[in-house]
Design a protein around this motif. Sequence first.
Motif, PDB file in Angstrom:
ATOM      1  N   ARG A 364      17.861  -3.758   2.717  1.00  0.00           N
ATOM      2  CA  ARG A 364      16.428  -3.929   2.986  1.00  0.00           C
ATOM      3  C   ARG A 364      16.205  -4.586   4.353  1.00  0.00           C
ATOM      4  O   ARG A 364      15.377  -4.135   5.146  1.00  0.00           O
ATOM      5  N   ASP A 370      11.579  -1.832   5.043  1.00  0.00           N
ATOM      6  CA  ASP A 370      11.143  -0.475   4.703  1.00  0.00           C
ATOM      7  C   ASP A 370      12.281   0.236   3.981  1.00  0.00           C
ATOM      8  O   ASP A 370      13.063   0.983   4.578  1.00  0.00           O
ATOM      9  N   VAL A 371      12.393   0.014   2.696  1.00  0.00           N
ATOM     10  CA  VAL A 371      13.526   0.500   1.935  1.00  0.00           C
ATOM     11  C   VAL A 371      13.564   2.028   1.862  1.00  0.00           C
ATOM     12  O   VAL A 371      14.616   2.625   1.615  1.00  0.00           O
ATOM     13  N   LEU A 372      12.420   2.689   2.099  1.00  0.00           N
ATOM     14  CA  LEU A 372      12.398   4.153   2.066  1.00  0.00           C
ATOM     15  C   LEU A 372      13.165   4.776   3.230  1.00  0.00           C
ATOM     16  O   LEU A 372      13.423   5.979   3.228  1.00  0.00           O
ATOM     17  N   LEU A 376      18.897   6.268  -0.632  1.00  0.00           N
ATOM     18  CA  LEU A 376      18.645   5.796  -1.998  1.00  0.00           C
ATOM     19  C   LEU A 376      19.070   6.822  -3.031  1.00  0.00           C
ATOM     20  O   LEU A 376      19.106   8.028  -2.748  1.00  0.00           O
ATOM     21  N   LEU A 380      15.852   5.773  -7.569  1.00  0.00           N
ATOM     22  CA  LEU A 380      15.318   4.628  -6.834  1.00  0.00           C
ATOM     23  C   LEU A 380      14.299   5.079  -5.794  1.00  0.00           C
ATOM     24  O   LEU A 380      13.280   4.415  -5.576  1.00  0.00           O
ATOM     25  N   ARG A 381      14.550   6.226  -5.162  1.00  0.00           N
ATOM     26  CA  ARG A 381      13.585   6.734  -4.176  1.00  0.00           C
ATOM     27  C   ARG A 381      12.262   7.067  -4.840  1.00  0.00           C
ATOM     28  O   ARG A 381      11.187   6.754  -4.321  1.00  0.00           O
ATOM     29  N   LYS A 383      11.027   5.736  -7.483  1.00  0.00           N
ATOM     30  CA  LYS A 383      10.387   4.473  -7.843  1.00  0.00           C
ATOM     31  C   LYS A 383       9.671   3.853  -6.643  1.00  0.00           C
ATOM     32  O   LYS A 383       8.489   3.471  -6.731  1.00  0.00           O
ATOM     33  N   TYR A 384      10.360   3.769  -5.498  1.00  0.00           N
ATOM     34  CA  TYR A 384       9.771   3.123  -4.329  1.00  0.00           C
ATOM     35  C   TYR A 384       8.662   3.974  -3.711  1.00  0.00           C
ATOM     36  O   TYR A 384       7.693   3.443  -3.166  1.00  0.00           O
ATOM     37  N   GLU A 385       8.787   5.284  -3.800  1.00  0.00           N
ATOM     38  CA  GLU A 385       7.716   6.150  -3.306  1.00  0.00           C
ATOM     39  C   GLU A 385       6.459   5.981  -4.161  1.00  0.00           C
ATOM     40  O   GLU A 385       5.339   5.940  -3.630  1.00  0.00           O
ATOM     41  N   GLU A 387       5.656   3.280  -5.813  1.00  0.00           N
ATOM     42  CA  GLU A 387       5.120   1.976  -5.476  1.00  0.00           C
ATOM     43  C   GLU A 387       4.336   2.017  -4.158  1.00  0.00           C
ATOM     44  O   GLU A 387       3.299   1.362  -4.028  1.00  0.00           O
ATOM     45  N   ALA A 388       4.846   2.783  -3.198  1.00  0.00           N
ATOM     46  CA  ALA A 388       4.166   2.905  -1.905  1.00  0.00           C
ATOM     47  C   ALA A 388       2.828   3.596  -2.066  1.00  0.00           C
ATOM     48  O   ALA A 388       1.819   3.209  -1.455  1.00  0.00           O
TER      49      ALA A 388
END
Length: 393
Positions: A364, A370-372, A376, A380-381, A383-385, A387-388
């Motif tokens: 991170r 910017d974890v995207l 990933l 996990l991608r 999940k974070y997408e 969330e974004a």
Amino acid sequence: MSATLSSAGSRAEARAWQDGKRYLWPLALVVPVLPYVAYGLWHRFDNALAWFLTPFLVYVIVPLGDWLIGEDAGNPPADREAQLQSAWYYRILTFLYLPLQFGSLVLGAWAWSQPNTNAASRIGMIISVGIVTGIAINTAHELGHKREEVERWLSKIALAPSGYGHFYVEHNRGHHVRVATPEDPASARMGESFYRFWPRTVWGSLKSAWELETKKHRLRKRSPWSLRNDILNAWLMTVVVFAALTAWLGVGVLPFLLAQMVFGFSLLEIVNYLEHYGLLRQRTATGRYEKVEPVHSWNSDRLSTNVFLYQLQRHSDHHAYPNRRYQVLRTFEEAPQLPGGYATMIVVALFPPLWRRVMDPRVRAHYDGDVLRANLTPKLRAKYEAEAVAARA
């Protein structure tokens, strides 16, 4: 005038420079020697603990050395690189690994075949020789990148005990092209444990190697089913070595040969796991991946592990310039740094919760939060997408 004096001073400084690790590099040969020591102690005292001498060095002494000795972030002067590259002293040290490696394999196989050998001794033999076999893949890695034909063949020979001859093809023509991308089976994704990575990289690397070698032969309008196939001739070496030992010692030695083989290539794959974990090359405006840069490999300047692994931990320079020999590999400030040497991080990787606690925050931070932008797992991608998207709503 001042620029001329500065240039002259730099040249004088380069001429005066000495490789401070010159007489440390032979330590890389300690690992393949240890099974001989272990056998001697085991034969003399009939104690299975003798066979755990090699793992004790690799998983305890070397990591301890990393922490006690610390880092060496020095680079050789550019004016001395050509001289270092051509020096045979460094090359011979890689050549010497091979006879020691094969001797330890033969000795381990013979010890395995002895009557009344207990289970603890057998486990120690597998681990001890498996470590030698696994680190031999690193030696093969160093040799396989070179232009000299003799070093390329020695690379295949070093891969024979691990049965990983296809590494010669996949690493050079597959991994180096696709490194730090989701398409590379040898680049671990953030959120992926080593235990999930292992089957993906073992099968994916084999599949990729065969496809690459088959394509090469078909472009030359010839069948891949010949000894000109770099995978088949490398695998044949494994068959010959294992068949010879089986003919000599009997089929009872096969479990040892296969177990040390799996342990050996698993040691390679756990190193692959930590070298590029979570790192991702971004797409350019043309849709292609950006050039491989130092930021796409995890590095470590821990001196202890570096001298035992022919400076493999300076991995960023290796990916940028694959033909550079180990003695001239450089460290870069911009390369992300592991919190410990490879020897330490291998142990950490065996415990996924600990690994993620240590490494995920570093991934991170490397991408400024910017974890995207990281490599990933699909889960996990997603999940974070999500969330974004929710944050923007």
